[in-house]
Design a protein around this motif. Structure first.
Motif, PDB file in Angstrom:
ATOM      1  N   VAL A  81       0.844  -1.208   0.000  1.00 16.23           N
ATOM      2  CA  VAL A  81       0.000   0.000   0.000  1.00 16.23           C
ATOM      3  C   VAL A  81       0.874   1.251   0.000  1.00 16.23           C
ATOM      4  N   LEU A  82       1.887   1.284   0.849  1.00 12.36           N
ATOM      5  CA  LEU A  82       2.781   2.440   0.864  1.00 12.36           C
ATOM      6  C   LEU A  82       3.492   2.606  -0.478  1.00 12.36           C
ATOM      7  N   GLY A  83       3.888   1.485  -1.088  1.00 10.82           N
ATOM      8  CA  GLY A  83       4.592   1.534  -2.364  1.00 10.82           C
ATOM      9  C   GLY A  83       3.756   2.099  -3.491  1.00 10.82           C
ATOM     10  N   MET A  84       2.443   2.019  -3.371  1.00  8.95           N
ATOM     11  CA  MET A  84       1.568   2.576  -4.401  1.00  8.95           C
ATOM     12  C   MET A  84       1.530   4.101  -4.359  1.00  8.95           C
ATOM     13  N   PHE A  85       1.882   4.677  -3.225  1.00 12.95           N
ATOM     14  CA  PHE A  85       1.709   6.120  -3.061  1.00 12.95           C
ATOM     15  C   PHE A  85       2.994   6.893  -2.795  1.00 12.95           C
ATOM     16  N   MET A  86       4.072   6.195  -2.411  1.00  8.98           N
ATOM     17  CA  MET A  86       5.298   6.890  -2.019  1.00  8.98           C
ATOM     18  C   MET A  86       6.505   6.352  -2.792  1.00  8.98           C
ATOM     19  N   GLU A  87       7.566   7.112  -2.746  1.00  5.10           N
ATOM     20  CA  GLU A  87       8.837   6.706  -3.342  1.00  5.10           C
ATOM     21  C   GLU A  87       9.504   5.639  -2.454  1.00  5.10           C
ATOM     22  N   PRO A  88      10.205   4.684  -3.072  1.00  5.91           N
ATOM     23  CA  PRO A  88      10.861   3.637  -2.277  1.00  5.91           C
ATOM     24  C   PRO A  88      11.881   4.168  -1.270  1.00  5.91           C
ATOM     25  N   GLY A  89      12.629   5.198  -1.655  1.00  9.25           N
ATOM     26  CA  GLY A  89      13.617   5.757  -0.717  1.00  9.25           C
ATOM     27  C   GLY A  89      12.973   6.299   0.539  1.00  9.25           C
ATOM     28  N   ALA A  90      11.859   6.974   0.379  1.00 16.47           N
ATOM     29  CA  ALA A  90      11.143   7.517   1.537  1.00 16.47           C
ATOM     30  C   ALA A  90      10.574   6.398   2.396  1.00 16.47           C
ATOM     31  N   ILE A  91      10.048   5.367   1.764  1.00 19.09           N
ATOM     32  CA  ILE A  91       9.495   4.242   2.527  1.00 19.09           C
ATOM     33  C   ILE A  91      10.595   3.541   3.309  1.00 19.09           C
ATOM     34  N   LEU A  92      11.737   3.316   2.661  1.00 12.25           N
ATOM     35  CA  LEU A  92      12.857   2.677   3.365  1.00 12.25           C
ATOM     36  C   LEU A  92      13.294   3.513   4.564  1.00 12.25           C
ATOM     37  N   THR A  93      13.388   4.825   4.360  1.00 16.89           N
ATOM     38  CA  THR A  93      13.825   5.715   5.433  1.00 16.89           C
ATOM     39  C   THR A  93      12.839   5.720   6.596  1.00 16.89           C
ATOM     40  N   LEU A  94      11.550   5.704   6.277  1.00 10.70           N
ATOM     41  CA  LEU A  94      10.532   5.771   7.329  1.00 10.70           C
ATOM     42  C   LEU A  94      10.250   4.419   7.982  1.00 10.70           C
ATOM     43  N   MET A  95      10.225   3.355   7.191  1.00  9.54           N
ATOM     44  CA  MET A  95       9.743   2.084   7.713  1.00  9.54           C
ATOM     45  C   MET A  95      10.828   1.138   8.218  1.00  9.54           C
ATOM     46  N   LEU A  96      12.040   1.268   7.731  1.00 15.76           N
ATOM     47  CA  LEU A  96      13.086   0.349   8.169  1.00 15.76           C
ATOM     48  C   LEU A  96      13.345   0.419   9.673  1.00 15.76           C
ATOM     49  N   PRO A  97      13.396   1.621  10.286  1.00 12.18           N
ATOM     50  CA  PRO A  97      13.578   1.645  11.744  1.00 12.18           C
ATOM     51  C   PRO A  97      12.417   1.019  12.514  1.00 12.18           C
ATOM     52  N   VAL A  98      11.248   0.988  11.912  1.00 14.90           N
ATOM     53  CA  VAL A  98      10.082   0.363  12.559  1.00 14.90           C
ATOM     54  C   VAL A  98      10.111  -1.145  12.360  1.00 14.90           C
ATOM     55  N   LEU A  99      10.415  -1.580  11.146  1.00 15.75           N
ATOM     56  CA  LEU A  99      10.298  -2.995  10.814  1.00 15.75           C
ATOM     57  C   LEU A  99      11.498  -3.835  11.241  1.00 15.75           C
ATOM     58  N   LEU A 100      12.672  -3.242  11.313  1.00 11.99           N
ATOM     59  CA  LEU A 100      13.860  -4.010  11.673  1.00 11.99           C
ATOM     60  C   LEU A 100      13.772  -4.643  13.070  1.00 11.99           C
ATOM     61  N   PRO A 101      13.322  -3.927  14.098  1.00 10.35           N
ATOM     62  CA  PRO A 101      13.176  -4.594  15.406  1.00 10.35           C
ATOM     63  C   PRO A 101      12.157  -5.732  15.379  1.00 10.35           C
ATOM     64  N   ILE A 102      11.121  -5.597  14.578  1.00  6.33           N
ATOM     65  CA  ILE A 102      10.120  -6.660  14.465  1.00  6.33           C
ATOM     66  C   ILE A 102      10.742  -7.892  13.838  1.00  6.33           C
ATOM     67  N   VAL A 103      11.479  -7.695  12.761  1.00  5.98           N
ATOM     68  CA  VAL A 103      12.111  -8.805  12.050  1.00  5.98           C
ATOM     69  C   VAL A 103      13.132  -9.491  12.945  1.00  5.98           C
ATOM     70  N   LYS A 104      13.894  -8.707  13.681  1.00  4.10           N
ATOM     71  CA  LYS A 104      14.880  -9.296  14.591  1.00  4.10           C
ATOM     72  C   LYS A 104      14.198 -10.059  15.718  1.00  4.10           C
ATOM     73  N   ALA A 105      13.093  -9.517  16.243  1.00  5.97           N
ATOM     74  CA  ALA A 105      12.364 -10.189  17.324  1.00  5.97           C
ATOM     75  C   ALA A 105      11.792 -11.527  16.854  1.00  5.97           C
ATOM     76  N   LEU A 106      11.395 -11.603  15.588  1.00  6.72           N
ATOM     77  CA  LEU A 106      10.843 -12.843  15.042  1.00  6.72           C
ATOM     78  C   LEU A 106      11.913 -13.762  14.472  1.00  6.72           C
ATOM     79  N   GLN A 107      13.176 -13.348  14.559  1.00  2.00           N
ATOM     80  CA  GLN A 107      14.330 -14.111  14.080  1.00  2.00           C
ATOM     81  C   GLN A 107      14.213 -14.475  12.597  1.00  2.00           C
ATOM     82  N   ILE A 108      13.791 -13.483  11.799  1.00  5.19           N
ATOM     83  CA  ILE A 108      13.714 -13.645  10.356  1.00  5.19           C
ATOM     84  C   ILE A 108      15.058 -13.222   9.773  1.00  5.19           C
TER      85      ILE A 108
END
Length: 139
Positions: free
Chosen positions: A37-64
Motif C-alpha cells: 500500500v505504501l509503495g503505491m503512493f510513495m517513493e521507495p527511498g522515503a518508505i525505506l527511510t521511514l519504515m526500516l527503523p520500525v520494521l527491523l526490530p520486528i524482524v529481529k524479534a521474530l528471528q527472520i
C-alpha cells in the motif's frame, strides 16, 4: 505554543505490529500489505527511510533472516512502483512512450498477479531467497 515531539514512535509501532500475532507468517503478511500500500503512493527511498527503523526490530524479534527480509522489502517496493493508481514508474513510462495512463493501467494489470505470487513465494519460502547466499557463504 510549543511543538510537541513524540519519542519512541517506531518502538510503539513495532509493539503494535507484534501485538497482532506472535506468528511470523501473519506478521510478514501484515508487513507485505503495509509495504504494498505504501509503495503505491510513495517513493521507495522515503518508505525505506521511514519504515526500516520500525520494521527491523520486528524482524529481529521474530528471528527472520535479514537477507530474506531485505529482498522481500525491495520486491514489495518494486511492485508498488508499477501498481496503479500512483505507481511512479507508470507515470514515467506513459510520458516517455506517449501512452495514456488508462492504457498503461490496463496493460500492467495482468503483470501484477504474477508479481504478487512471486512476492508471496519469496516471503513464505525463504529458501528461494537465501539459497544462493548460503551456498556462496558456506563454500
Amino acid at each position: 505554543m510549543g511543538i510537541t515531539v513524540k519519542e519512541g514512535v517506531s518502538a510503539q509501532m513495532a509493539e503494535f505490529i507484534l501485538g497482532i500475532s506472535n506468528n511470523p507468517y501473519i506478521i510478514l503478511l501484515v508487513i507485505n500489505i503495509l509495504l504494498l500500500v505504501l509503495g503505491m503512493f510513495m517513493e521507495p527511498g522515503a518508505i525505506l527511510t521511514l519504515m526500516l527503523p520500525v520494521l527491523l526490530p520486528i524482524v529481529k524479534a521474530l528471528q527472520i533472516d535479514l537477507v530474506h527480509f531485505g529482498v522481500v522489502m525491495v520486491l514489495n517496493l518494486m511492485i508498488g512502483q508499477v501498481t496503479p493508481p500512483f505507481g511512479v514508474c507508470l507515470f514515467i513510462i506513459a510520458d516517455v512512450s506517449k501512452i495514456s495512463l488508462n492504457r498503461m493501467y490496463k496493460a500492467i494489470l495482468p503483470f501484477i498477479v504474477p508479481l504478487v505470487v512471486v512476492l508471496f513465494l519469496c516471503t513464505y519460502i525463504p529458501q528461494f531467497v537465501t539459497w544462493l547466499p548460503n551456498v556462496l557463504l558456506h563454500v
